[in-house]
Structure formats: C-alpha cells, structure tokens
Design a protein around this motif. Structure first.
Motif, PDB file in Angstrom:
ATOM      1  N   ILE A 556       0.865  -1.182   0.000  1.00  0.00           N
ATOM      2  CA  ILE A 556       0.000   0.000   0.000  1.00  0.00           C
ATOM      3  C   ILE A 556       0.895   1.223   0.000  1.00  0.00           C
ATOM      4  N   PHE A 557       0.843   1.986  -1.071  1.00  0.00           N
ATOM      5  CA  PHE A 557       1.674   3.179  -1.177  1.00  0.00           C
ATOM      6  C   PHE A 557       1.059   4.313  -0.360  1.00  0.00           C
ATOM      7  N   VAL A 558       1.897   4.973   0.432  1.00  0.00           N
ATOM      8  CA  VAL A 558       1.423   6.022   1.330  1.00  0.00           C
ATOM      9  C   VAL A 558       1.557   7.388   0.667  1.00  0.00           C
ATOM     10  N   CYS A 559       2.778   7.861   0.516  1.00  0.00           N
ATOM     11  CA  CYS A 559       3.005   9.179  -0.077  1.00  0.00           C
ATOM     12  C   CYS A 559       4.482   9.347  -0.392  1.00  0.00           C
ATOM     13  N   LYS A 560       4.778  10.432  -1.086  1.00  0.00           N
ATOM     14  CA  LYS A 560       6.156  10.781  -1.418  1.00  0.00           C
ATOM     15  C   LYS A 560       6.360  12.265  -1.142  1.00  0.00           C
ATOM     16  N   GLY A 561       7.417  12.584  -0.410  1.00  0.00           N
ATOM     17  CA  GLY A 561       7.745  13.971  -0.158  1.00  0.00           C
ATOM     18  C   GLY A 561       8.083  14.702  -1.439  1.00  0.00           C
ATOM     19  N   VAL A 562       7.741  15.974  -1.502  1.00  0.00           N
ATOM     20  CA  VAL A 562       8.026  16.757  -2.703  1.00  0.00           C
ATOM     21  C   VAL A 562       9.308  17.551  -2.507  1.00  0.00           C
ATOM     22  N   PRO A 563      10.036  17.814  -3.589  1.00  0.00           N
ATOM     23  CA  PRO A 563      11.224  18.656  -3.485  1.00  0.00           C
ATOM     24  C   PRO A 563      10.807  20.110  -3.288  1.00  0.00           C
ATOM     25  N   THR A 564      11.627  20.872  -2.647  1.00  0.00           N
ATOM     26  CA  THR A 564      11.360  22.295  -2.489  1.00  0.00           C
ATOM     27  C   THR A 564      12.564  23.068  -2.999  1.00  0.00           C
ATOM     28  N   VAL A 565      12.309  24.119  -3.783  1.00  0.00           N
ATOM     29  CA  VAL A 565      13.381  24.874  -4.414  1.00  0.00           C
ATOM     30  C   VAL A 565      13.128  26.363  -4.260  1.00  0.00           C
TER      31      VAL A 565
END
Length: 592
Positions: A556-565
């Motif tokens: 079960i895939f939860v989430c992925k953090g996003v890059p911040t720039v």
C-alpha cells in the motif's frame, strides 16, 4: 601581420564549424519567455569541490552535478519535464525489426576545441568507462543482459561510419534508451592518451579536480575555466554547443556559470537569503520560513514545492508478509478484503499534513505523476480514500466480527488480531507514519505493535523475510523496468512474498505455483516490458502493472515527499507550470 592572418584563419574555421553544425531546437516548454537576454553569470552552489571531471572515475555527487548536463551530453536524453526520450548527440535512430539492433545517427557537432564528435567517441566511452569493471562509476549491469539461453552478454557497439554507430543487443531490451540516456559521451582524442592500457583502473586517476581546465574539452553547454578548491568552480559558454531556442538563438543564454562551494547548510541558506544564489534546493523545514519571507516581500527569491521528479525522497509503502510464519496472519494477509481495509484505514491526508507539513503527494510509489512517458492517471481513481466505516465493513465481511473486552477483533480461534509493524528508526517520518497508521487501526479493532529498530537491522530483517508487516521505501525510476528487481514477483527485492523466488538456482528463478494469479500477470507484464522496444506499447504494459498494484495491493503506497526549491526573481525560464512541473536548466535560463 602574420599573427593577424593566423587569428583570421582561426575565426574563419570556427565560423565554418558553426555553420556546419546540425543544431537541435530546444523544447519551447523550457524556453517559454519570448525575449530572453543573453549574457551574465548564473550563480549556483555545490556542497564540495568535485573530485573529478570524469564522471565514470568517481562516485562523487559534486562531479555528477557538473558533468551530467552542464558539461557533457549523452546520445539521447530524458526530457527534464516529461521524462520522454528525445534526441541529443544522436539526431535520430532506427530499431531493427527483431529489436536487437539500434542504429544511431550522430548530428554534425563538435567538441569545445573544434574536434568533430564521432562514433569513435561513443565506442571509446563504452569500452573504457561504461563497461570497464575497474572504473568506479561503471554501468556494466545496465548494459549486460541475459540472452535466450540465460547467459549474461554485453551490449556490443560497432562503428558503421564516423557519424553512425550501432548497438547490438543480446535480446530486445525495452529500457535500452533509458539507460543509454544516462551515458555521457567523453572525448577519445583527449582521454585515450591518458589511460594506461595495462591498468584499467587508471581511468579513475584522470581529469581530477587539479587538471588544467584548458585540457578538459566538453560537448555540453559549458566548459571549465576555473577551479578554486573549496571556494568555487567557474564554467564558461561552450562556443560549439549544438542547441538553439525556438527563435534561433544559440544556447546557452548565460556567458558563465559560477558554482560557489559551501559545505555548511546554514551558510548556503544565508547566501540564498542575501540574493547571491539563483537556484537552490531547500529543505522542507526551511520552506515555511522562506515562503513567509517571499509573501512579505522580503525575499529576492520565490520558493516552490513542485511535483516530484526524482528518485528521492523515496515514496513510503506498507507491506504485509505473505510468507509470515504465523498461520492466522498468513491467511489474513492473503485476503484482498483485508488489504483493502488497511488502505481504507490509511489517512494519507493527515500524514501529508502532520508528518510532511503538506509537502508530499499521495501514493506515487511506482511511477510519478510528472512522468508523462509512463504514468497512468487511472490509478488516482483506484486509490481507496480514508474511510474507517468501509474498513470495518470489510473486516466484518471476512469473519472478524467478534471482539475482546478491549475492543480488539478476534480470529475464529479466539486469538486477538494483532501484528508487529517493523519500522526503521531513521528517517523519523517512517515512525510518524507508523504511529498514525497504528492509531487508526486501533479504531477498527486491529492491534499493532510497533517494532522501531536500527535501520541496518531493519534492512536485514526485511531481506531475510523476518517480519510480519513493515514500512519501507524505494526510490522511483523514470522507467519501471529499472525497478524490476523490486516490483516483479519472484525477484530478489520482492521481499513481502519471497516464496515466489527460488534462491537455489543461479540466477534465482520464479516459483509460479506460489504466486497469486494477479502476481503471475505482473510477472508476465514485466517480461513483456523488458523486450518491447515500442514506447507506446511499453506504456500500455506498464499502465496495466500500475493498475494491478492498486487493485490487488501487494503493498500500500502512502506518499512521497516533494522537493522544495528557491529561484531568484531575476531568473527567466525558471519556475513551475500550472500543473506543478518544475522547469529549469543551466542552458535555457537567463537573467531578466
């Protein structure tokens, strides 16, 4: 007079080379501004001095940052926004009907010293670097394939003519163009004399950071002009770069790129705030403060949280061990209704807000939404939303209706329904996800015992199949075939169902009688995807893989953090599109 004549001849020769160059027109999505300005200096940052300018002789990230794109180019490249394979040094290519031969046609282009780029450079790069087992940054594994008999054989490169090179594959290989896009071509005429042919490891000692910049020739947008150890690296426009924008302007726009070398993260942040850096990745913890500065008009930059495009941060998933030694749990985990209930009990929105401060996207486990070449948007419809009522109904449906005095569900034999959830002690986000998940499972009568252990020990336990349920993460790749060893049943990292693999064969082989029917289909699709060379047909194959993963929930895939720039306000052709896609390259950005 003689000096003037020599100078004139040099200028005329350069003009003739530029006129002969077969330019590639860069995608307008990377050059949206209609009036770009030429000149000036792009200011970037590195955390250390690069060890080398030969990417195959090191595993150094600073080297990769400089060489992969700014200084060197591959035969074909991944579009930085869509991940589609597009031309680079090769202007076109042909695939034979049997899929075993790929012929590349090189564009008329030149190294930064005016020497023509030829098939010899391609073959040289593969022979001495990519397929050299002594080169620290080799890619032998990506260009060695099992033939029809199972024997491992390398891809063979042949010169057809100066501008035509052929790759001969043992078998059709669907990910061939993807892995080829990661091979940056180096100049034979400059590097071959430096290699000790009796010592293949000598490639790790050439073009180190103390090399005279004049000796380093490139085929990318910028060439090296200065290295000041632990202070800065300076690049200058390559006069022979082979790209132009849609208006016919030669790229790159900037005259120079200056990389400040700043080891300390706080010092890098201070330089950014002072307006001395044009583009920089920032940490999630700094994002709120920097965003507030932007909103208050106190910052020379804008900060963005675009759609993730890279392998990291790795998307988190929850797994249930189908081979667990507890017979009650083994029977339970095998039931789709149980796994569906677990997804309904997963509060992704809460996790994204509380654990990641809103800087994450749901799911994103197999293919990223930004990956237009392979992403299947249908999976968004297949995600089961947070719904504890629905989770309870599914658990009741499979017979877990009785509860003990504390409200926990019971197996038909009277045992409490509970399992251990294995979690590494780092990164902390994994633990936070586990706490929230366990809290919600308690609400539906499932007891979860958290096993928070040292990261190295947790890795060993997963590798041995010694767990009941777990939280783990694997990085994304733009081509699902490059993650076959994880997501295909019967492979070495398909750790939640190891019985689908026979470890006693060499190499390990699939055990189909241990697979569910949907696992057999996934296995078959990966085999088809590996040998299919047509990108449209490959996408259809991996679309189905994505759907099967979301229907049957092996994990079960939860989430992925996003890059911040952060991007300086004066930087043009850099930002985020309406759909959240980041656009920025060193050769298409400019100073407004």
């Amino acid at each position: 007079m003689r000096k003037f004549v020599v100078f004139l001849l040099i200028v005329l020769a350069a003009v003739m080379l530029l006129a002969a160059t077969e330019y590639m027109v860069e995608d307008s999505r990377l050059t949206p501004d209609p009036n770009p300005k030429v000149g000036g200096t792009l200011r970037l940052v590195l955390s250390s001095t690069p060890e080398s300018f030969l990417m195959y002789g090191t595993l150094d990230s600073a080297t990769y940052s400089l060489t992969m794109g700014p200084m060197f180019a591959p035969l074909v490249q991944e579009h930085p926004m869509t991940f589609e394979i597009v031309p680079a040094l090769a202007k076109s290519w042909e695939v034979s009907p049997d899929g075993k031969e790929v012929t590349f046609y090189l564009r008329e282009a030149y190294w930064s010293d005016g020497t023509p780029i030829t098939a010899d450079d391609v073959i040289f790069t593969f022979q001495y670097f990519v397929m050299n087992k002594y080169a620290r940054g080799n890619s032998i594994d990506r260009f060695t394939l099992p033939d029809e008999t199972g024997q491992q054989k390398p891809v063979v490169w042949e010169k057809v003519s100066d501008k035509v090179v052929k790759a001969i594959l043992p078998v059709p290989y669907g990910a061939f163009f993807r892995v080829t896009s990661h091979v940056y071509i180096y100049p034979k005429h400059k590097l071959e004399p430096l290699i000790d042919k009796s010592d293949p490891a000598s490639v790790n000692k050439i073009w180190l950071s103390n090399t005279d910049p004049k000796e380093i020739v490139v085929n990318g947008p910028y060439k090296l002009v200065q290295v000041v150890t632990d202070q800065k690296v300076v690049l200058e426009r390559n006069p022979y770069f082979w790209k132009v924008d849609r208006f016919g302007n030669r790229l790159p726009y900037f005259d120079r790129v200056e990389y400040l070398i700043i080891r300390d993260a706080e010092m890098r942040l201070a330089k950014l705030i002072a307006g001395e850096i044009d583009y920089m990745g920032i940490s999630g913890k700094d994002y709120p403060m920097l965003k507030q500065m932007e909103l208050e008009g106190k910052a020379p930059f804008k900060v963005y949280a675009p759609q993730p495009t890279g392998a990291t941060p790795s998307p988190i998933h929850i797994s249930f061990n189908f081979d667990v030694d507890d017979p009650d749990l083994k029977e339970l985990f095998a039931k789709l209704e149980f796994r569906e209930a677990m997804e309904y009990a997963l509060d992704r929105e809460r996790i994204i807000e509380e654990v990641f401060g809103g800087l994450a996207i749901p799911d994103a486990g197999l293919i990223l939404p930004s990956n237009k070449a392979f992403y299947n948007p249908k999976v968004e419809e297949l995600l089961r939303p947070y719904d504890l009522k629905k989770a309870n109904e599914l658990l009741d449906k499979i017979g877990l209706t009785k509860r003990d005095k504390e409200g926990y569900r019971l197996f038909p034999n009277g045992r409490r329904v509970e399992f251990n959830l294995l979690v590494a002690n780092s990164p902390k986000e994994y633990q936070d996800v586990a706490y929230i998940f366990a809290e919600d499972l308690k609400k539906i009568g499932i007891k979860v015992n958290l096993q928070i252990l040292d990261s190295s020990l947790v890795g060993q336990m997963f590798g041995a199949g010694n767990f009941q349920a777990g939280i783990r993460a694997f990085g994304n790749q733009p081509d699902l075939q490059l993650r076959k060893a994880i997501w295909q049943p019967g492979t070495q990292l398909y750790y939640w169902h190891y019985s689908t693999m026979n470890k006693d064969t060499d190499p390990p082989s699939p055990v189909f009688e241990k697979m569910f029917d949907w696992e057999k289909r996934i296995w078959e699709l990966f085999e088809k995807g590996q040998v299919e060379m047509d990108p449209v047909k490959r996408k259809a194959i991996y679309d189905e893989v994505q759907e099967l993963y979301h229907i049957y929930l092996p994990v079960i895939f939860v989430c992925k953090g996003v890059p911040t720039v952060a991007i300086h306000k004066s930087l043009g052709n850099a930002g985020v599109t309406e759909d959240g896609t980041l656009y920025f390259t060193v050769w298409t950005s400019y100073r407004k």
